[in-house]
Motif scaffolding. Structure first.
Motif, PDB file in Angstrom:
ATOM      1  N   VAL A 196       8.026  -0.080  31.868  1.00  0.00           N
ATOM      2  CA  VAL A 196       8.518   1.258  31.514  1.00  0.00           C
ATOM      3  C   VAL A 196       9.842   1.554  32.217  1.00  0.00           C
ATOM      4  CG1 VAL A 196       8.064   3.729  31.827  1.00  0.00           C
ATOM      5  CG2 VAL A 196       6.292   2.245  30.909  1.00  0.00           C
ATOM      6  N   GLY A 197       9.936   1.222  33.508  1.00  0.00           N
ATOM      7  CA  GLY A 197      11.177   1.457  34.234  1.00  0.00           C
ATOM      8  C   GLY A 197      12.342   0.675  33.649  1.00  0.00           C
ATOM      9  N   LEU A 198      12.121  -0.601  33.332  1.00  0.00           N
ATOM     10  CA  LEU A 198      13.192  -1.436  32.776  1.00  0.00           C
ATOM     11  C   LEU A 198      13.611  -0.953  31.385  1.00  0.00           C
ATOM     12  CD1 LEU A 198      12.012  -5.005  33.847  1.00  0.00           C
ATOM     13  CD2 LEU A 198      13.957  -3.718  34.754  1.00  0.00           C
ATOM     14  N   LEU A 199      12.633  -0.650  30.521  1.00  0.00           N
ATOM     15  CA  LEU A 199      12.968  -0.190  29.170  1.00  0.00           C
ATOM     16  C   LEU A 199      13.691   1.155  29.196  1.00  0.00           C
ATOM     17  CD1 LEU A 199       9.752  -1.136  27.132  1.00  0.00           C
ATOM     18  CD2 LEU A 199      11.968  -2.311  27.167  1.00  0.00           C
ATOM     19  N   THR A 200      13.268   2.050  30.090  1.00  0.00           N
ATOM     20  CA  THR A 200      13.948   3.341  30.199  1.00  0.00           C
ATOM     21  C   THR A 200      15.385   3.163  30.658  1.00  0.00           C
ATOM     22  OG1 THR A 200      11.846   4.419  30.744  1.00  0.00           O
ATOM     23  CG2 THR A 200      13.857   5.610  31.286  1.00  0.00           C
ATOM     24  N   TRP A 201      15.583   2.322  31.663  1.00  0.00           N
ATOM     25  CA  TRP A 201      16.936   2.051  32.157  1.00  0.00           C
ATOM     26  C   TRP A 201      17.819   1.455  31.051  1.00  0.00           C
ATOM     27  CZ3 TRP A 201      18.196  -3.297  34.131  1.00  0.00           C
ATOM     28  CH2 TRP A 201      19.540  -3.407  34.454  1.00  0.00           C
ATOM     29  N   ILE A 267       1.806  -2.261  25.573  1.00  0.00           N
ATOM     30  CA  ILE A 267       1.829  -2.804  26.931  1.00  0.00           C
ATOM     31  C   ILE A 267       0.483  -2.603  27.616  1.00  0.00           C
ATOM     32  CG2 ILE A 267       2.969  -2.689  29.177  1.00  0.00           C
ATOM     33  CD1 ILE A 267       5.433  -1.571  27.651  1.00  0.00           C
ATOM     34  N   THR A 268       0.025  -1.350  27.690  1.00  0.00           N
ATOM     35  CA  THR A 268      -1.215  -1.050  28.407  1.00  0.00           C
ATOM     36  C   THR A 268      -2.429  -1.756  27.801  1.00  0.00           C
ATOM     37  OG1 THR A 268      -0.363   1.064  29.199  1.00  0.00           O
ATOM     38  CG2 THR A 268      -2.750   0.802  29.136  1.00  0.00           C
ATOM     39  N   PRO A 269      -2.634  -1.729  26.470  1.00  0.00           N
ATOM     40  CA  PRO A 269      -3.784  -2.486  25.933  1.00  0.00           C
ATOM     41  C   PRO A 269      -3.726  -3.972  26.262  1.00  0.00           C
ATOM     42  CG  PRO A 269      -2.937  -0.961  24.296  1.00  0.00           C
ATOM     43  CD  PRO A 269      -1.960  -0.952  25.424  1.00  0.00           C
ATOM     44  N   TYR A 270      -2.526  -4.553  26.309  1.00  0.00           N
ATOM     45  CA  TYR A 270      -2.418  -5.982  26.587  1.00  0.00           C
ATOM     46  C   TYR A 270      -2.752  -6.302  28.037  1.00  0.00           C
ATOM     47  CZ  TYR A 270      -0.432 -10.640  27.156  1.00  0.00           C
ATOM     48  OH  TYR A 270      -0.264 -11.959  27.458  1.00  0.00           O
ATOM     49  N   VAL A 271      -2.183  -5.532  28.985  1.00  0.00           N
ATOM     50  CA  VAL A 271      -2.376  -5.856  30.400  1.00  0.00           C
ATOM     51  C   VAL A 271      -3.719  -5.375  30.921  1.00  0.00           C
ATOM     52  CG1 VAL A 271       0.096  -5.845  30.853  1.00  0.00           C
ATOM     53  CG2 VAL A 271      -1.212  -3.742  31.197  1.00  0.00           C
TER      54      VAL A 271
END
Length: 346
Positions: A196-201, A267-271
């Motif tokens: 989330v941090g990387l995609l937001t950036w 992301i969340t369902p996968y991890v």
């Protein structure tokens, strides 16, 4: 029976008074779980002794934090200063535009964001004055977490002896299961926060929002708190984007919505496919309940607390007392681990 009820009431009152201490204890548990998540694979796949594995885990965690700080530190500091300049200006501009209409004035009275921001700014000296107490608490949590990571079974068994002898093995099994659930949740949460941090950036950088690095790091941290955190993270990003143009603010809102859709649906369902999954309603009410009881810190630790309580209630109450056979997904443990006094999954 009356004495028992009185003792239960007194115990509840004591727990309420010691809530801040209990939160520190749980913070130490999370630190220990993080260190054991690195230490356990090292013990399984290398010939290194346990103390050396723990030392390597501490060095890896500390090195990662220092590396991220060095890589982003200078840019984050300058962009944080830029945000502290932009955000009050945008809040004041938003307040002025709201005051131009009756409906806007009603909204400003219901959500006085500008006055609250100014109150926060005026309260900065008192916040800095209390920083020493916060630093001491962090040191205590880190030190306690290190001790817990070194000998988890010792402290687990200290809880086990508080229950009747015929229930101790089951209680030990439930504590181990809750520890594995917390370990899996923490790893999944760190992966989700990083993405989330990387995609937001990246998204904010592409549309030209100022201080994109600082906003990405803020989104990374806010993601730790479910439901509320992403909303809090989006507000400064959209305000900073509005300093460029209204169209940029709309694009920024789209970035935050898109990132959250990817996080919640992909992301969340996968991890978390092998992690105890809390029902969304339970997650929401855990955030509300623990924030009401403990304030901001309670909201911060609401989900991991709910994970532990969820596993313990299912195993000790739903399965043992009610007799329902329910798989919580974390009950499996090898016989060798169950018999070991300091098993790697404790």
């Amino acid at each position: 029976r009356s004495l028992f009820i009185l003792a239960a009431i007194m115990l509840a009152m004591v727990l309420v008074e010691l809530a801040s201490v209990l939160v520190l204890v749980f913070g130490a548990v999370i630190v220990a779980v993080l260190l054991r998540a690195i230490m356990d694979p090292l013990r399984e796949h290398t010939p290194m002794p346990a103390p050396l594995c723990l030392a390597v885990s501490v060095v890896l965690v500390a090195g990662s934090l220092i590396g991220v700080g060095v890589f982003f530190g200078f840019k984050f500091t300058s962009q944080a200063d830029e945000l502290l300049t932009i955000l009050p200006e945008r809040i004041n501009a938003l307040q002025n535009s709201l005051q131009a209409s009756e409906l806007g004035r009603m909204a400003a009275d219901m959500f006085p964001a500008g006055s609250q921001a100014m109150d926060i700014a005026r309260g900065t000296p008192s916040f800095l004055a209390s920083a020493f107490g916060g630093t001491v608490s962090i040191i205590v949590v880190l030190a306690a977490g290190l001790y817990l990571a070194a000998h988890p079974a010792r402290y687990r068994d200290g809880l086990v002896i508080l229950v009747p002898a015929h229930q101790q093995e089951r209680f030990r099994h439930a504590l181990n299961a809750s520890g594995r659930a917390l370990n899996g949740w923490l790893i999944a949460q760190l992966v989700s926060m990083t993405v989330v941090g990387l995609l937001t950036w990246l998204g904010l950088t592409l549309i030209g929002v100022p201080a994109a690095v600082a906003l990405g790091i803020f989104a990374f941290v806010a993601q730790f708190v479910p439901i509320v955190g992403p909303i809090i993270a989006a507000v400064p990003g959209i305000l900073a984007a509005s300093s460029v143009s209204p169209e940029t603010a709309l694009w920024a809102a789209g970035v935050y919505v898109l990132v959250q859709q990817l996080e919640s649906n992909l992301i969340t369902p996968y991890v978390q496919q092998r992690v105890v999954s809390l029902p969304m309603v339970l997650t929401m009410f855990s955030v509300v309940t623990f924030s009401a009881l403990l304030g901001f810190v309670g909201m911060l630790f609401a989900t991991p607390l709910a994970v532990v309580v969820f596993v313990l209630v299912k195993m000790l109450y739903v399965e043992d007392m009610l007799g329902h056979d329910i798989n919580v997904g974390v009950e499996q443990e090898t016989s060798g681990a169950a018999e070991s006094g300091d098993d790697v999954k404790s």
